[in-house]
Design a protein around this motif. Structure first.
Motif, PDB file in Angstrom:
ATOM      1  N   UNK A   1     -18.722  -0.803   8.845  1.00 53.26           N
ATOM      2  CA  UNK A   1     -18.889  -2.035   9.619  1.00 53.26           C
ATOM      3  C   UNK A   1     -17.558  -2.730   9.880  1.00 53.26           C
ATOM      4  N   UNK A   2     -17.441  -3.267  11.086  1.00 51.54           N
ATOM      5  CA  UNK A   2     -16.206  -3.921  11.534  1.00 51.54           C
ATOM      6  C   UNK A   2     -15.755  -5.019  10.569  1.00 51.54           C
ATOM      7  N   UNK A   3     -16.723  -5.742  10.004  1.00 55.54           N
ATOM      8  CA  UNK A   3     -16.383  -6.882   9.138  1.00 55.54           C
ATOM      9  C   UNK A   3     -15.649  -6.453   7.863  1.00 55.54           C
ATOM     10  N   UNK A   4     -15.744  -5.178   7.499  1.00 51.36           N
ATOM     11  CA  UNK A   4     -15.084  -4.704   6.274  1.00 51.36           C
ATOM     12  C   UNK A   4     -13.586  -4.465   6.465  1.00 51.36           C
ATOM     13  N   UNK A   5     -13.133  -4.353   7.708  1.00 47.42           N
ATOM     14  CA  UNK A   5     -11.731  -3.979   7.949  1.00 47.42           C
ATOM     15  C   UNK A   5     -10.753  -4.974   7.341  1.00 47.42           C
ATOM     16  N   UNK A   6     -10.999  -6.261   7.539  1.00 46.90           N
ATOM     17  CA  UNK A   6     -10.046  -7.251   7.017  1.00 46.90           C
ATOM     18  C   UNK A   6     -10.082  -7.299   5.496  1.00 46.90           C
ATOM     19  N   UNK A   7     -11.265  -7.072   4.938  1.00 45.70           N
ATOM     20  CA  UNK A   7     -11.379  -7.018   3.471  1.00 45.70           C
ATOM     21  C   UNK A   7     -10.554  -5.858   2.920  1.00 45.70           C
ATOM     22  N   UNK A   8     -10.589  -4.712   3.606  1.00 40.55           N
ATOM     23  CA  UNK A   8      -9.822  -3.536   3.174  1.00 40.55           C
ATOM     24  C   UNK A   8      -8.325  -3.816   3.281  1.00 40.55           C
ATOM     25  N   UNK A   9      -7.902  -4.423   4.397  1.00 41.49           N
ATOM     26  CA  UNK A   9      -6.477  -4.727   4.578  1.00 41.49           C
ATOM     27  C   UNK A   9      -5.985  -5.687   3.492  1.00 41.49           C
ATOM     28  N   UNK A  10      -6.757  -6.714   3.243  1.00 45.27           N
ATOM     29  CA  UNK A  10      -6.346  -7.684   2.230  1.00 45.27           C
ATOM     30  C   UNK A  10      -6.266  -7.038   0.855  1.00 45.27           C
ATOM     31  N   UNK A  11      -7.221  -6.167   0.560  1.00 46.42           N
ATOM     32  CA  UNK A  11      -7.231  -5.500  -0.751  1.00 46.42           C
ATOM     33  C   UNK A  11      -6.034  -4.570  -0.908  1.00 46.42           C
ATOM     34  N   UNK A  12      -5.626  -3.880   0.172  1.00 50.48           N
ATOM     35  CA  UNK A  12      -4.447  -3.007   0.114  1.00 50.48           C
ATOM     36  C   UNK A  12      -3.211  -3.841  -0.239  1.00 50.48           C
ATOM     37  N   UNK A  13      -3.006  -4.930   0.482  1.00 49.31           N
ATOM     38  CA  UNK A  13      -1.824  -5.767   0.257  1.00 49.31           C
ATOM     39  C   UNK A  13      -1.829  -6.376  -1.145  1.00 49.31           C
ATOM     40  N   UNK A  14      -2.968  -6.888  -1.556  1.00 48.46           N
ATOM     41  CA  UNK A  14      -3.042  -7.522  -2.877  1.00 48.46           C
ATOM     42  C   UNK A  14      -2.894  -6.499  -3.996  1.00 48.46           C
ATOM     43  N   UNK A  15      -3.340  -5.270  -3.748  1.00 51.16           N
ATOM     44  CA  UNK A  15      -3.222  -4.218  -4.766  1.00 51.16           C
ATOM     45  C   UNK A  15      -1.763  -3.871  -5.040  1.00 51.16           C
ATOM     46  N   UNK A  16      -0.894  -4.055  -4.032  1.00 52.30           N
ATOM     47  CA  UNK A  16       0.547  -3.823  -4.244  1.00 52.30           C
ATOM     48  C   UNK A  16       1.281  -5.152  -4.450  1.00 52.30           C
ATOM     49  N   UNK A  17       0.489  -6.171  -4.804  1.00 52.29           N
ATOM     50  CA  UNK A  17       1.013  -7.496  -5.151  1.00 52.29           C
ATOM     51  C   UNK A  17       1.794  -8.140  -4.007  1.00 52.29           C
ATOM     52  N   UNK A  18       1.231  -8.023  -2.806  1.00 50.29           N
ATOM     53  CA  UNK A  18       1.822  -8.633  -1.615  1.00 50.29           C
ATOM     54  C   UNK A  18       0.811  -9.582  -0.970  1.00 50.29           C
ATOM     55  N   UNK A  19       1.317 -10.457  -0.101  1.00 51.55           N
ATOM     56  CA  UNK A  19       0.484 -11.460   0.567  1.00 51.55           C
ATOM     57  C   UNK A  19       0.058 -10.937   1.939  1.00 51.55           C
ATOM     58  N   UNK A  20      -1.225 -10.636   2.131  1.00 50.28           N
ATOM     59  CA  UNK A  20      -1.675 -10.084   3.415  1.00 50.28           C
ATOM     60  C   UNK A  20      -1.428 -11.031   4.585  1.00 50.28           C
ATOM     61  N   UNK A  21      -1.515 -12.331   4.312  1.00 47.52           N
ATOM     62  CA  UNK A  21      -1.292 -13.325   5.370  1.00 47.52           C
ATOM     63  C   UNK A  21       0.149 -13.259   5.879  1.00 47.52           C
ATOM     64  N   UNK A  22       1.079 -13.058   4.960  1.00 48.25           N
ATOM     65  CA  UNK A  22       2.488 -12.948   5.339  1.00 48.25           C
ATOM     66  C   UNK A  22       2.706 -11.738   6.247  1.00 48.25           C
ATOM     67  N   UNK A  23       2.057 -10.619   5.914  1.00 48.52           N
ATOM     68  CA  UNK A  23       2.181  -9.412   6.734  1.00 48.52           C
ATOM     69  C   UNK A  23       1.663  -9.663   8.144  1.00 48.52           C
ATOM     70  N   UNK A  24       0.483 -10.263   8.240  1.00 47.99           N
ATOM     71  CA  UNK A  24      -0.112 -10.526   9.549  1.00 47.99           C
ATOM     72  C   UNK A  24       0.753 -11.490  10.363  1.00 47.99           C
TER      73      UNK A  24
END
Length: 233
Positions: free
Chosen positions: A69-92
């Motif tokens: 589902x499309x709604x899961x994409x942002x959750x996956x992106x945020x989890x990738x960034x947070x898993x490497x201890x980075x801020x997903x908002x900063x990347x975007x």
């Protein structure tokens, strides 16, 4: 004591943050991107910059096209960034800022700026980071940075990146100006473009299979509804 996070630590964190299953065709994309970001994050020569951020965002968005589902994409992106201890908002935000800047520049001006043959005050932060890259003999070049550069060129002039000679000339100029390996840049970008094509083909095959499956189900339903009931003797 060695406190450097391992790939297993990062994967464990990711799956604790995004708990929904990931579609099989996309799982390899997610894990490869996450591992690549992890390995860079623990490398002492690596430093974050907006072009790298754009490479991460572009890679994720391109290879996750069509994800359901499309709604899961942002959750996956945020989890990738947070898993490497980075801020997903900063990347975007850094990716959007870099893209907007590239769109506002003619390709020749963008190439001159990226190669540092011409300095610009349009984005002082990015300008200083480009200078730092050009002057740092220990700069940790990586594939995601290359994709970020390619994405900037693509935003400025989509036709340029489709033309082999123009694309090759632009990459040579940028590589020379930033003191990067032209060979590595070209190889990484060729692989990137090839993988995009393969992913596009795989998604097309999957779409055809789903369509064929749906048609078969519809035909079975029509056959069932058209069959008259057996008369009782």
């Amino acid at each position: 004591m060695n406190n450097v996070r391992t790939v297993s630590d990062t994967k464990r964190t990711f799956y604790s943050l995004h708990t929904r299953p990931i579609n099989t065709i996309y799982r390899r994309v997610v894990e490869e991107l996450m591992v690549e970001m992890h390995l860079l994050s623990v490398n002492v020569d690596f430093s974050y910059n907006p072009i790298y951020a754009l490479g991460v965002v572009t890679t994720f968005d391109r290879f996750m096209q069509g994800y359901q589902p499309e709604r899961d994409k942002e959750s996956i992106f945020q989890a990738i960034c947070k898993a490497v201890e980075q801020d997903p908002q900063r990347y975007r935000q850094d990716a959007e800022r870099s893209q907007a800047l590239a769109k506002s520049l003619a390709a020749s001006d963008l190439i001159a700026w990226l190669s540092q043959t011409h300095h610009s005050d349009r984005d002082p932060d990015l300008q200083s980071q480009l200078q730092a890259i050009a002057n740092n003999s220990q700069f940790k070049y990586n594939r995601l940075f290359a994709i970020g550069l390619f994405s900037l060129l693509e935003q400025s002039d989509p036709d340029l990146v489709k033309d082999e000679k123009q694309r090759t000339d632009a990459i040579k100029t940028i590589a020379d100006g930033l003191h990067l390996s032209e060979d590595k840049l070209n190889k990484d970008l060729e692989l990137y473009r090839s993988n995009l094509e393969k992913m596009s083909q795989a998604l097309a095959v999957m779409a055809d299979m789903l369509l064929a499956d749906r048609k078969k189900r519809e035909q079975r339903q029509q056959t069932t509804s058209a069959t008259p009931p057996t008369a009782n003797e």
